[in-house]
Design a protein around this motif. Structure first.
Motif, PDB file in Angstrom:
ATOM      1  N   VAL A 170      33.580  41.999  42.786  1.00  5.59           N
ATOM      2  CA  VAL A 170      34.165  42.732  43.907  1.00  5.59           C
ATOM      3  C   VAL A 170      33.870  42.000  45.215  1.00  5.59           C
ATOM      4  CG1 VAL A 170      34.059  44.884  45.231  1.00  5.59           C
ATOM      5  CG2 VAL A 170      34.004  44.941  42.724  1.00  5.59           C
ATOM      6  N   LEU A 171      34.873  41.883  46.079  1.00  6.88           N
ATOM      7  CA  LEU A 171      34.719  41.211  47.368  1.00  6.88           C
ATOM      8  C   LEU A 171      34.220  42.212  48.410  1.00  6.88           C
ATOM      9  CD1 LEU A 171      35.167  38.693  49.166  1.00  6.88           C
ATOM     10  CD2 LEU A 171      37.481  39.564  49.597  1.00  6.88           C
ATOM     11  N   PRO A 172      33.001  42.071  48.908  1.00  4.94           N
ATOM     12  CA  PRO A 172      32.474  43.030  49.881  1.00  4.94           C
ATOM     13  C   PRO A 172      33.301  43.132  51.150  1.00  4.94           C
ATOM     14  CG  PRO A 172      30.716  41.654  48.997  1.00  4.94           C
ATOM     15  CD  PRO A 172      32.004  41.058  48.542  1.00  4.94           C
ATOM     16  N   ASP A 173      33.893  42.023  51.581  1.00  2.00           N
ATOM     17  CA  ASP A 173      34.656  42.011  52.828  1.00  2.00           C
ATOM     18  C   ASP A 173      35.799  43.014  52.811  1.00  2.00           C
ATOM     19  OD1 ASP A 173      33.369  39.536  52.054  1.00  2.00           O
ATOM     20  OD2 ASP A 173      34.144  38.637  53.884  1.00  2.00           O
ATOM     21  N   SER A 174      36.377  43.223  51.637  1.00  2.00           N
ATOM     22  CA  SER A 174      37.459  44.188  51.477  1.00  2.00           C
ATOM     23  C   SER A 174      36.921  45.564  51.123  1.00  2.00           C
ATOM     24  CB  SER A 174      38.420  43.703  50.385  1.00  2.00           C
ATOM     25  OG  SER A 174      39.445  44.629  50.149  1.00  2.00           O
ATOM     26  N   ASN A 175      35.962  45.601  50.206  1.00  2.00           N
ATOM     27  CA  ASN A 175      35.442  46.865  49.699  1.00  2.00           C
ATOM     28  C   ASN A 175      34.753  47.687  50.789  1.00  2.00           C
ATOM     29  OD1 ASN A 175      35.174  48.453  47.288  1.00  2.00           O
ATOM     30  ND2 ASN A 175      33.004  47.931  47.199  1.00  2.00           N
ATOM     31  N   ALA A 176      34.177  47.024  51.775  1.00  2.00           N
ATOM     32  CA  ALA A 176      33.462  47.717  52.850  1.00  2.00           C
ATOM     33  C   ALA A 176      34.385  48.493  53.774  1.00  2.00           C
ATOM     34  CB  ALA A 176      32.648  46.726  53.677  1.00  2.00           C
ATOM     35  N   HIS A 177      35.686  48.214  53.698  1.00  2.00           N
ATOM     36  CA  HIS A 177      36.626  48.826  54.635  1.00  2.00           C
ATOM     37  C   HIS A 177      37.718  49.631  53.932  1.00  2.00           C
ATOM     38  CE1 HIS A 177      34.726  46.636  57.904  1.00  2.00           C
ATOM     39  NE2 HIS A 177      34.722  45.577  57.113  1.00  2.00           N
ATOM     40  N   GLY A 178      37.463  49.984  52.650  1.00  2.00           N
ATOM     41  CA  GLY A 178      38.407  50.814  51.927  1.00  2.00           C
ATOM     42  C   GLY A 178      39.727  50.132  51.622  1.00  2.00           C
ATOM     43  N   ARG A 179      39.713  48.787  51.555  1.00  2.06           N
ATOM     44  CA  ARG A 179      40.952  48.051  51.292  1.00  2.06           C
ATOM     45  C   ARG A 179      41.053  47.590  49.842  1.00  2.06           C
ATOM     46  NH1 ARG A 179      39.661  45.569  56.562  1.00  2.06           N
ATOM     47  NH2 ARG A 179      38.908  43.716  55.454  1.00  2.06           N
ATOM     48  N   GLY A 180      40.269  48.200  48.977  1.00  2.00           N
ATOM     49  CA  GLY A 180      40.303  47.829  47.573  1.00  2.00           C
ATOM     50  C   GLY A 180      39.238  46.798  47.237  1.00  2.00           C
ATOM     51  N   GLU A 181      39.067  46.553  45.944  1.00  2.00           N
ATOM     52  CA  GLU A 181      37.990  45.673  45.502  1.00  2.00           C
ATOM     53  C   GLU A 181      38.313  44.197  45.685  1.00  2.00           C
ATOM     54  OE1 GLU A 181      37.074  46.765  41.492  1.00  2.00           O
ATOM     55  OE2 GLU A 181      35.833  48.463  42.140  1.00  2.00           O
ATOM     56  N   SER A 182      39.581  43.802  45.589  1.00  2.00           N
ATOM     57  CA  SER A 182      40.019  42.409  45.805  1.00  2.00           C
ATOM     58  C   SER A 182      39.074  41.398  45.157  1.00  2.00           C
ATOM     59  CB  SER A 182      40.141  42.122  47.304  1.00  2.00           C
ATOM     60  OG  SER A 182      41.022  43.013  47.929  1.00  2.00           O
ATOM     61  N   PRO A 183      38.790  41.508  43.868  1.00  2.00           N
ATOM     62  CA  PRO A 183      37.769  40.654  43.246  1.00  2.00           C
ATOM     63  C   PRO A 183      38.088  39.164  43.347  1.00  2.00           C
ATOM     64  CG  PRO A 183      39.005  41.879  41.589  1.00  2.00           C
ATOM     65  CD  PRO A 183      39.415  42.419  42.909  1.00  2.00           C
ATOM     66  N   GLN A 184      37.042  38.374  43.502  1.00  2.00           N
ATOM     67  CA  GLN A 184      37.148  36.921  43.601  1.00  2.00           C
ATOM     68  C   GLN A 184      36.028  36.277  42.791  1.00  2.00           C
ATOM     69  OE1 GLN A 184      37.063  35.430  47.612  1.00  2.00           O
ATOM     70  NE2 GLN A 184      38.862  36.592  48.265  1.00  2.00           N
ATOM     71  N   TRP A 185      36.230  34.998  42.487  1.00  2.00           N
ATOM     72  CA  TRP A 185      35.163  34.220  41.862  1.00  2.00           C
ATOM     73  C   TRP A 185      33.980  34.118  42.821  1.00  2.00           C
ATOM     74  CZ3 TRP A 185      34.695  32.335  36.959  1.00  2.00           C
ATOM     75  CH2 TRP A 185      35.829  32.421  36.144  1.00  2.00           C
ATOM     76  N   LEU A 186      32.783  34.168  42.239  1.00  2.00           N
ATOM     77  CA  LEU A 186      31.549  34.102  43.011  1.00  2.00           C
ATOM     78  C   LEU A 186      30.742  32.888  42.563  1.00  2.00           C
ATOM     79  CD1 LEU A 186      29.592  35.504  45.039  1.00  2.00           C
ATOM     80  CD2 LEU A 186      28.623  36.712  43.065  1.00  2.00           C
ATOM     81  N   TYR A 187      30.237  32.135  43.540  1.00  2.00           N
ATOM     82  CA  TYR A 187      29.492  30.910  43.268  1.00  2.00           C
ATOM     83  C   TYR A 187      28.140  30.947  43.992  1.00  2.00           C
ATOM     84  CZ  TYR A 187      34.343  29.427  42.445  1.00  2.00           C
ATOM     85  OH  TYR A 187      35.636  29.343  42.018  1.00  2.00           O
ATOM     86  N   THR A 188      27.174  30.214  43.455  1.00  2.00           N
ATOM     87  CA  THR A 188      25.982  29.882  44.228  1.00  2.00           C
ATOM     88  C   THR A 188      26.171  28.466  44.762  1.00  2.00           C
ATOM     89  OG1 THR A 188      24.509  31.300  42.940  1.00  2.00           O
ATOM     90  CG2 THR A 188      23.489  29.520  44.181  1.00  2.00           C
TER      91      THR A 188
END
Length: 219
Positions: A170-188
């Motif tokens: 889940v992408l926090p940038d979207s999820n924090a504002h009620g715009r949906g989860e908008s999942p993306q790949w996550l890397y270190t």
């Protein structure tokens, strides 16, 4: 957002003083602050990213003059008021004035341990191939969004190396504002200290951060 919570690399705030890992609280009221935050989160009226953003949006003077659990308490007050569960008058009075809002979920005391042990799964199915692989050299975007982001200010516009590919989250940038989860790949992504802090940095220092795919470009 660029706020008081994003202090990495900032000067003038004194040294970071580590505490023993077994030190969780400094006063009894801090235990209650944590318990209230967990119980209120179980109401289901906001998610973890909305909760973080509520704390970030405290005025910098208020944020920097507050202790850790004071920040949590003030963020919770904003969340409860925004959800219509308490009023400004009730917060000012320190007691209930209006009738409680009916139909709320309740986290019972005997359920807490199991709920915390279960946690929350923010990984999502892979809808497209990952853009980057381990050992790829990447450049973080130099953006300064008004809303929530998990890309630290000190790591923007910097070159690093992918050291781990976690999957899709889940992408926090979207999820924090009620715009949906908008999942993306996550890397270190690993950065050399001097890439982040300049020539004054310890040449042996490296910093690794977790970065969503939208934060990155090929270097």
């Amino acid at each position: 957002m660029n706020g008081a919570q994003d202090l990495g690399g900032m000067m003038g705030f004194g040294p970071v003083v580590p505490e023993p890992e077994d030190v969780r609280f400094h006063a009894e009221w801090e235990k209650r602050a944590l318990a209230l935050t967990l119980a209120a989160g179980a109401l289901g009226r906001w998610n973890i990213d909305i909760s973080r953003h509520a704390r970030e949006t405290l005025h910098p003077a208020d944020y920097l003059s507050s202790s850790y659990y004071e920040i949590w308490t003030k963020g919770l007050e904003k969340l409860l008021q925004g959800a219509g569960l308490v009023s400004a008058a009730e917060l000012q009075a320190g007691r209930a004035i209006d009738p409680p809002v009916p139909g709320q979920k309740v986290l019972a005391a005997d359920q807490v341990a199991a709920v915390l042990a279960r946690g929350s799964n923010y990984q999502r199915p892979e809808a497209a191939p990952a853009r980057f692989a381990i050992d790829d050299v990447v450049l973080t975007r130099n953006e300064h969004p008004a809303g929530h982001t998990r890309l630290p200010r000190y790591a923007r516009g910097k070159v690093g190396t992918v050291e781990r590919v976690h999957g899709v989250f889940v992408l926090p940038d979207s999820n924090a504002h009620g715009r949906g989860e908008s999942p993306q790949w996550l890397y270190t992504v690993r950065f050399d200290g001097r890439e982040l802090w300049g020539e004054a940095a310890d040449p042996t220092l490296t910093v690794s951060i977790d970065a969503w795919e939208g934060y990155l470009e090929p270097a």
